[in-house]
Scaffold this active site. Structure first.
Site, short mmCIF file in Angstrom:
data_model
loop_
_atom_site.label_atom_id
_atom_site.label_comp_id
_atom_site.label_asym_id
_atom_site.label_seq_id
_atom_site.Cartn_x
_atom_site.Cartn_y
_atom_site.Cartn_z
N TYR A 148 0.84 -1.21 0.00
CA TYR A 148 0.00 0.00 0.00
C TYR A 148 0.87 1.26 0.00
CZ TYR A 148 -3.71 3.21 1.58
OH TYR A 148 -4.61 4.25 1.70
N LYS A 152 1.37 3.62 -3.25
CA LYS A 152 0.93 5.03 -3.31
C LYS A 152 2.11 5.95 -3.60
CE LYS A 152 -3.56 4.86 -2.18
NZ LYS A 152 -4.67 5.46 -2.95
N ASN A 177 -6.07 9.67 8.24
CA ASN A 177 -7.19 8.81 8.69
C ASN A 177 -8.53 9.56 8.69
OD1 ASN A 177 -4.61 7.83 9.89
ND2 ASN A 177 -5.91 6.14 10.51
N VAL A 190 -9.83 1.27 12.55
CA VAL A 190 -10.02 1.33 14.00
C VAL A 190 -11.35 1.94 14.42
CG1 VAL A 190 -8.74 3.52 14.32
CG2 VAL A 190 -8.83 1.84 16.16
N ASN A 193 -14.21 -0.52 13.70
CA ASN A 193 -14.05 -1.69 14.58
C ASN A 193 -14.52 -1.38 16.00
OD1 ASN A 193 -12.97 -3.47 12.76
ND2 ASN A 193 -11.02 -3.74 13.81
N PHE A 194 -14.01 -0.29 16.56
CA PHE A 194 -14.33 0.03 17.96
C PHE A 194 -15.82 0.32 18.14
CE2 PHE A 194 -9.85 1.65 19.48
CZ PHE A 194 -9.33 0.38 19.27
N GLN A 212 0.06 4.26 20.51
CA GLN A 212 0.26 4.84 19.17
C GLN A 212 -0.82 5.89 18.92
OE1 GLN A 212 -0.92 1.81 19.84
NE2 GLN A 212 -1.99 0.83 18.14
P1 NAD Z 1 -12.75 2.06 0.44
O1 NAD Z 1 -12.09 0.73 0.53
O2 NAD Z 1 -14.08 2.22 1.07
O3 NAD Z 1 -12.86 2.55 -1.06
C1 NAD Z 1 -12.00 2.14 -2.09
C2 NAD Z 1 -12.85 1.79 -3.30
O4 NAD Z 1 -11.99 1.39 -4.38
C3 NAD Z 1 -13.79 0.62 -3.02
O5 NAD Z 1 -15.08 0.92 -3.49
C4 NAD Z 1 -13.18 -0.54 -3.81
O6 NAD Z 1 -14.11 -1.50 -4.20
C5 NAD Z 1 -12.53 0.20 -4.96
N1 NAD Z 1 -11.44 -0.53 -5.58
C6 NAD Z 1 -10.41 -1.19 -4.96
N2 NAD Z 1 -9.61 -1.76 -5.88
C7 NAD Z 1 -10.13 -1.45 -7.10
C8 NAD Z 1 -9.77 -1.77 -8.43
N3 NAD Z 1 -8.69 -2.53 -8.71
N4 NAD Z 1 -10.54 -1.30 -9.43
C9 NAD Z 1 -11.64 -0.55 -9.17
N5 NAD Z 1 -12.05 -0.23 -7.94
C10 NAD Z 1 -11.30 -0.69 -6.91
O7 NAD Z 1 -11.71 3.11 1.06
P2 NAD Z 1 -11.80 4.69 1.23
O8 NAD Z 1 -11.52 4.99 2.64
O9 NAD Z 1 -13.04 5.21 0.59
O10 NAD Z 1 -10.53 5.15 0.39
C11 NAD Z 1 -10.64 5.77 -0.88
C12 NAD Z 1 -9.27 6.23 -1.33
O11 NAD Z 1 -8.74 7.18 -0.38
C13 NAD Z 1 -8.23 5.12 -1.45
O12 NAD Z 1 -7.41 5.35 -2.57
C14 NAD Z 1 -7.41 5.26 -0.18
O13 NAD Z 1 -6.08 4.80 -0.36
C15 NAD Z 1 -7.47 6.76 0.05
N6 NAD Z 1 -7.27 7.07 1.48
C16 NAD Z 1 -8.29 6.91 2.38
C17 NAD Z 1 -8.05 7.18 3.72
C18 NAD Z 1 -9.14 7.04 4.77
O14 NAD Z 1 -8.83 7.19 5.96
N7 NAD Z 1 -10.39 6.80 4.43
C19 NAD Z 1 -6.79 7.59 4.14
C20 NAD Z 1 -5.78 7.71 3.19
C21 NAD Z 1 -6.04 7.47 1.86
N1 UDP Z 2 -6.16 -0.60 15.69
C1 UDP Z 2 -6.53 -1.17 16.93
N2 UDP Z 2 -7.59 -2.00 16.95
C2 UDP Z 2 -8.33 -2.30 15.85
C3 UDP Z 2 -7.96 -1.72 14.62
C4 UDP Z 2 -6.86 -0.88 14.58
O1 UDP Z 2 -5.89 -0.92 17.95
O2 UDP Z 2 -9.30 -3.07 15.99
C5 UDP Z 2 -5.02 0.32 15.67
C6 UDP Z 2 -3.97 0.00 14.63
O3 UDP Z 2 -3.00 -0.89 15.16
C7 UDP Z 2 -3.38 1.37 14.36
C8 UDP Z 2 -4.57 2.31 14.54
O4 UDP Z 2 -5.52 1.59 15.31
O5 UDP Z 2 -2.40 1.69 15.31
C9 UDP Z 2 -5.20 2.76 13.23
O6 UDP Z 2 -5.47 1.61 12.48
P1 UDP Z 2 -6.26 1.63 11.12
O7 UDP Z 2 -6.28 0.23 10.60
O8 UDP Z 2 -7.57 2.30 11.31
O9 UDP Z 2 -5.43 2.60 10.16
P2 UDP Z 2 -3.87 2.88 9.90
O10 UDP Z 2 -3.70 4.28 10.32
O11 UDP Z 2 -3.03 1.95 10.70
O12 UDP Z 2 -3.72 2.65 8.44
#
Ligand code: NAD
Ligand code: UDP
Length: 316
Positions: A148, A152, A177, A190, A193-194, A212
């Site tokens: 990942y 990216k 996040n 997280v 889940n929580f 963390q």
């Molecule tokens: P999400 O998993 O809900 O959404 C991702 C979407 O992409 C899903 O609908 C999935 O089915 C689709 N997808 C995955 N692989 C694919 C492929 N090969 N072809 C077509 N579609 C595909 O996650 P999200 O939180 O909505 O994240 C969206 C974007 O934002 C991602 O690129 C993620 O890396 C980025 N991002 C999100 C967060 C966050 O905290 N939500 C943080 C950092 C980056």
């Molecule tokens: N985490 C946790 N319990 C859970 C899921 C996640 O303690 O059930 C912790 C995880 O180890 C990390 C933080 O929560 O330190 C955020 O995790 P998440 O998977 O949401 O996103 P990350 O920022 O690690 O990509």
């Protein structure tokens, strides 16, 4: 914001962020083409948009080329939860690298502006705190998260090279996040889940000691930041988008137990490999260039998200 903001492709549009972005852009009179392979997203996230005359959905995997006439591309397709992106690591890398090449090829051909949903994971387990865009990061290139993180990072490289070499009009958002309604019950991140554990009265699984830190941004703030970046005429990024309100995971667990009025107890599970110790965005650049900053505090955002999961779980 002007109306009629054009024909917009959203890859990963059926995901958590993609579904909220689709809604927000339809409200601004955009013409939306949403693509998704439904790996971690769901039609249920966008079912309420199916009747909208300016919303189209196409099942498409971004690792294959895609052709359409569009003005802007929000490239979000990629699993974002660690359990999802580690499930098939090779596929995750292909999604980031091939997917971004295909979308940049489309942007080049159609002269569309393209925004990449990058991530704070490009900073890895950061040795600089808070993280500013000038920091190059501290990433394990061969660890379980690297599919990942490095995926990216290559996607960002591709964006910059297409910009320098082919003058593609790019925007790179480094998303920290983000949480809110429509995270999947089984998402594995997280906050969801929580909340699900607390509402079910199950043990809250804190990984490691819970010392963390993370900084959690409510989804409506993130969506407005992404749109502001896309609509800005001058800024290519990378630019951090996130909420600088930092908390420990243990503190998050305690807050969620309190807000859910739950009797759940906290249990500790092993810390996943390469789990970043601390994470907090420096958002000075977004404040200066976009005039953007988050509006929704953690307590309020958690209440909204808890209400969503309460409703969702009542139907399961
Ligand atoms: P999400 O998993 O809900 O959404 C991702 C979407 O992409 C899903 O609908 C999935 O089915 C689709 N997808 C995955 N692989 C694919 C492929 N090969 N072809 C077509 N579609 C595909 O996650 P999200 O939180 O909505 O994240 C969206 C974007 O934002 C991602 O690129 C993620 O890396 C980025 N991002 C999100 C967060 C966050 O905290 N939500 C943080 C950092 C980056
Ligand atoms: N985490 C946790 N319990 C859970 C899921 C996640 O303690 O059930 C912790 C995880 O180890 C990390 C933080 O929560 O330190 C955020 O995790 P998440 O998977 O949401 O996103 P990350 O920022 O690690 O990509």
């Amino acid at each position: 914001m002007e109306k009629n903001i054009g024909r917009i492709l959203i890859t990963g549009g059926a995901g958590f962020l993609g579904s909220h972005l689709s809604e927000a852009l339809l409200a601004k009179d955009a013409d939306i083409l949403c693509t998704d392979n439904f790996f971690s997203g769901s039609k249920d996230n966008i079912r309420h948009l199916f009747q909208h005359p300016y919303f189209e959905l196409i099942r498409h995997d971004v690792t294959h080329p895609f052709f359409a006439e569009v003005d802007k591309i929000y490239h979000l397709a990629c699993p974002a939860s660690p359990i999802h992106y580690q499930y098939n690591a090779i596929k995750t890398i292909k999604t980031s690298v091939l997917g971004t090449i295909h979308m940049l090829g489309l942007a080049k051909r159609t002269k569309a502006r393209i925004l990449l949903a990058s991530t704070s994971e490009v900073y890895g387990d950061p040795k600089v705190h808070p993280q500013a865009e000038t920091y190059w990061g501290h990433v394990n290139p061969i660890g379980v998260r690297s599919c990942y993180d490095e995926g990216k990072r290559v996607a960002e490289t591709l964006m910059m090279d297409y910009h320098r070499q082919n003058r593609v009009d790019i925007r790179i958002a480094r998303i920290f996040n983000t949480y809110g309604p429509r995270m999947a019950v089984q998402d594995g991140r997280v906050v969801s889940n929580f909340i699900v554990q607390a509402l079910k009265g199950n043990p809250i699984t804190v990984y490691g000691e819970g010392t963390q830190t993370r900084s959690f941004c409510y989804v409506s703030d993130m969506i407005s930041g992404l749109i502001d970046l896309m609509e800005n005429q001058d800024v290519t990024g990378p630019i951090n988008l996130g909420n600088p309100e930092e908390c420990t995971i243990l503190d998050l667990a305690e807050r969620i137990i309190r807000l859910c009025n739950s009797s759940s107890r906290i249990i500790h599970k092993p810390l996943p490999q390469d789990d970043p110790v601390q994470r907090c965005p420096d958002i000075a650049l977004a404040q200066e260039k976009l005039g953007w900053q988050p509006e929704v505090g953690l307590e309020h955002g958690l209440k909204q998200t808890i209400a969503y999961f309460q409703e969702k779980l009542s139907h399961i």
